[in-house]
Design a protein around this motif. Structure first.
Motif, PDB file in Angstrom:
ATOM      1  N   MET A   1       0.829  -1.192   0.000  1.00  0.00           N
ATOM      2  CA  MET A   1       0.000   0.000   0.000  1.00  0.00           C
ATOM      3  C   MET A   1       0.874   1.257   0.000  1.00  0.00           C
ATOM      4  N   ARG A   2       0.460   2.242  -0.752  1.00  0.00           N
ATOM      5  CA  ARG A   2       1.143   3.535  -0.772  1.00  0.00           C
ATOM      6  C   ARG A   2       0.335   4.494   0.097  1.00  0.00           C
ATOM      7  N   PHE A   3       0.997   4.994   1.101  1.00  0.00           N
ATOM      8  CA  PHE A   3       0.324   5.763   2.144  1.00  0.00           C
ATOM      9  C   PHE A   3       0.687   7.240   2.009  1.00  0.00           C
ATOM     10  N   GLY A   4      -0.299   8.124   1.825  1.00  0.00           N
ATOM     11  CA  GLY A   4      -0.035   9.550   1.644  1.00  0.00           C
ATOM     12  C   GLY A   4      -0.346  10.366   2.882  1.00  0.00           C
ATOM     13  N   ILE A   5       0.458  11.390   3.140  1.00  0.00           N
ATOM     14  CA  ILE A   5       0.218  12.332   4.223  1.00  0.00           C
ATOM     15  C   ILE A   5       0.111  13.732   3.622  1.00  0.00           C
ATOM     16  N   ASP A   6      -1.064  14.326   3.731  1.00  0.00           N
ATOM     17  CA  ASP A   6      -1.253  15.696   3.253  1.00  0.00           C
ATOM     18  C   ASP A   6      -0.856  16.658   4.363  1.00  0.00           C
ATOM     19  N   ALA A   7       0.311  17.276   4.205  1.00  0.00           N
ATOM     20  CA  ALA A   7       0.791  18.290   5.148  1.00  0.00           C
ATOM     21  C   ALA A   7       0.980  19.613   4.426  1.00  0.00           C
ATOM     22  N   SER A   8       0.174  19.831   3.393  1.00  0.00           N
ATOM     23  CA  SER A   8       0.348  21.012   2.542  1.00  0.00           C
ATOM     24  C   SER A   8       0.057  22.317   3.270  1.00  0.00           C
ATOM     25  N   ASN A   9      -0.774  22.258   4.312  1.00  0.00           N
ATOM     26  CA  ASN A   9      -1.117  23.476   5.047  1.00  0.00           C
ATOM     27  C   ASN A   9      -0.485  23.528   6.430  1.00  0.00           C
ATOM     28  N   ILE A  10       0.444  22.644   6.680  1.00  0.00           N
ATOM     29  CA  ILE A  10       1.051  22.611   8.004  1.00  0.00           C
ATOM     30  C   ILE A  10       1.941  23.834   8.189  1.00  0.00           C
ATOM     31  N   LEU A  90      -5.064   8.553   1.987  1.00  0.00           N
ATOM     32  CA  LEU A  90      -4.508   9.861   2.338  1.00  0.00           C
ATOM     33  C   LEU A  90      -4.848  10.205   3.780  1.00  0.00           C
ATOM     34  N   PHE A  91      -3.873  10.703   4.500  1.00  0.00           N
ATOM     35  CA  PHE A  91      -4.043  11.172   5.871  1.00  0.00           C
ATOM     36  C   PHE A  91      -3.891  12.690   5.878  1.00  0.00           C
ATOM     37  N   SER A  92      -4.985  13.410   6.143  1.00  0.00           N
ATOM     38  CA  SER A  92      -4.931  14.875   6.231  1.00  0.00           C
ATOM     39  C   SER A  92      -4.529  15.252   7.652  1.00  0.00           C
ATOM     40  N   ILE A  93      -3.251  15.500   7.850  1.00  0.00           N
ATOM     41  CA  ILE A  93      -2.717  15.691   9.199  1.00  0.00           C
ATOM     42  C   ILE A  93      -3.148  17.022   9.807  1.00  0.00           C
ATOM     43  N   THR A  94      -3.615  17.952   8.960  1.00  0.00           N
ATOM     44  CA  THR A  94      -4.144  19.218   9.468  1.00  0.00           C
ATOM     45  C   THR A  94      -5.669  19.260   9.429  1.00  0.00           C
ATOM     46  N   GLY A  95      -6.287  18.198   8.941  1.00  0.00           N
ATOM     47  CA  GLY A  95      -7.748  18.104   8.955  1.00  0.00           C
ATOM     48  C   GLY A  95      -8.445  19.146   8.113  1.00  0.00           C
ATOM     49  N   ASP A  96      -7.842  19.547   6.986  1.00  0.00           N
ATOM     50  CA  ASP A  96      -8.465  20.576   6.153  1.00  0.00           C
ATOM     51  C   ASP A  96      -8.405  20.246   4.663  1.00  0.00           C
TER      52      ASP A  96
END
Length: 386
Positions: A1-10, A90-96
């Motif tokens: 599995m390829r696991f993504g973390i969205d930290a674009s707004n961190i 995808l994991f949105s680490i900032t929840g946005d």
């Protein structure tokens, strides 16, 4: 599995620390048969602060290194295609995250989006609009998510009731604690053993905003000195809301114009912050809006006694290991600090309790629980799709 973390707004601070620590403590051997690669999407500045690994792929785009408008425009128009070519989840680490990629898991970090009574204290339309827009983005993110990760029971209960999230898979996974903050408890002395030449040194670590109430702490320290208590205060933390910084400086100028007993140090790098805890005799924490107060955990680990705001979620973590006050009321702070200073035995009792309590927190545990929750949520999502 390829696991993504969205930290674009961190941004900086705790968000980067959290992401960096769960990656540093990632147990590849444990997850190797389920996670092939972790892809992190963020700005170049944030990616440079993260660890390198053959199992991590760092990805940025020009828009992520520009202003908010550029980021949002790209997130709406082209981001999903980039995610789809690289990720299965995808994991949105900032929840946005407001795109359409699924499955996606959101995360709650900021209670300011929900505790709107604080918006009245902020009293700046532009700042309030920013919180309102972020609230709307998070509402969309959580509505579209396959699961939601919280970092305190307080946040989970408050937000779940507000957004009616009872049907969503959720988990409360606390942030960890770096071992560098663990200090050796010192002998607790009577206040009579201190003097105005060698005062009891209080420390308050936190950014400066309206809900942090540093000015009320300054007022309390000033009054204690008038009452004959040899105390001083160090404030560590940068200004993140200019009107709050101006208000604090005005109060300091009125209570201690010669800067004799109030020492405002400004921002101190995370790499150096443990030295501030080490040099203090006691800790103050007067915030009235937190999701999970990592500073409080650091204070508990430091081996110093703590006087703390009685507003949740502070008692959720400090429990019966501190002296509590109403942070909005300087008289309440004064009364609590007198109790604090006059009771070295109680201070020692609380320090001992906190040293046991902080053993529950580690970044290794946080990392393992986080990726396990995300994998389990992904499996539930796939099962439902079938």
């Amino acid at each position: 599995m390829r696991f993504g973390i969205d930290a674009s707004n961190i941004g900086g601070g705790g968000g980067v620390t959290h992401l960096r620590e769960i990656l540093i403590n990632y147990d590849h051997a444990y997850f190797s048969n389920r996670i092939y690669k972790i892809v992190i999407f963020s700005s170049t500045a944030v990616l440079n602060e993260l660890p390198d690994s053959p199992f991590f792929e760092k990805v940025t785009f020009p828009a992520f290194n520009k202003d908010l408008f550029s980021r949002v425009k790209f997130q709406i128009s082209g981001y999903d295609k980039e995610i789809e070519t690289r990720c299965d989840i995808l994991f949105s680490i900032t929840g946005d995250y407001i795109g359409k990629f699924k499955p996606m898991i959101g995360m709650s970090r900021n209670m300011l989006l929900y505790e709107r009574h604080i918006w009245k204290d902020i009293a700046q339309p532009k700042e309030i609009l920013r919180f309102w827009l972020n609230y709307k983005k998070q509402k969309i993110c959580f509505k579209n998510s396959a699961g939601i990760l919280f970092i305190s029971d307080y946040a989970k209960n408050y937000i779940s009731n507000k957004l009616k999230l009872s049907t969503k898979p959720t988990a409360v996974i606390h942030h960890g604690l770096s071992p560098k903050f663990v200090g050796i408890p010192e002998v607790q002395k009577k206040i009579s053993e201190y003097s105005f030449q060698k005062p009891f040194r209080f420390l308050y670590v936190s950014t400066i905003h309206v809900y942090k109430h540093q000015w009320n702490v300054v007022k309390a320290i000033g009054e204690l000195r008038i009452l004959g208590y040899p105390v001083e205060l160090s404030l560590v933390g940068g200004v993140i809301f200019k009107p709050a910084g101006k208000k604090l400086n005005k109060i300091i100028a009125s209570k201690d114009p010669t800067h004799t007993f109030i020492h405002s140090k400004g921002h101190v790098d995370y790499a150096e912050i443990e030295k501030e805890y080490c040099s203090a005799d006691g800790i103050l924490f007067a915030s009235t809006c937190e999701n999970m107060p990592n500073i409080l955990l650091e204070s508990m680990a430091s081996g110093k006694a703590i006087a703390c705001s009685d507003k949740e979620p502070m008692p959720e973590f400090l429990k019966d290991g501190g002296f509590y006050f109403d942070a909005k009321d300087p008289n309440s702070i004064i009364k609590t600090l007198i109790d604090f200073l006059e009771n070295p035995g109680k201070r020692k009792e609380f320090i001992d309790k906190n040293k046991l309590e902080i053993e529950k927190y580690s970044w290794k545990k946080t990392s393992k629980e986080t990726f396990s929750f995300l994998l389990n949520t992904y499996k539930q999502h796939i099962d439902v799709q079938r």
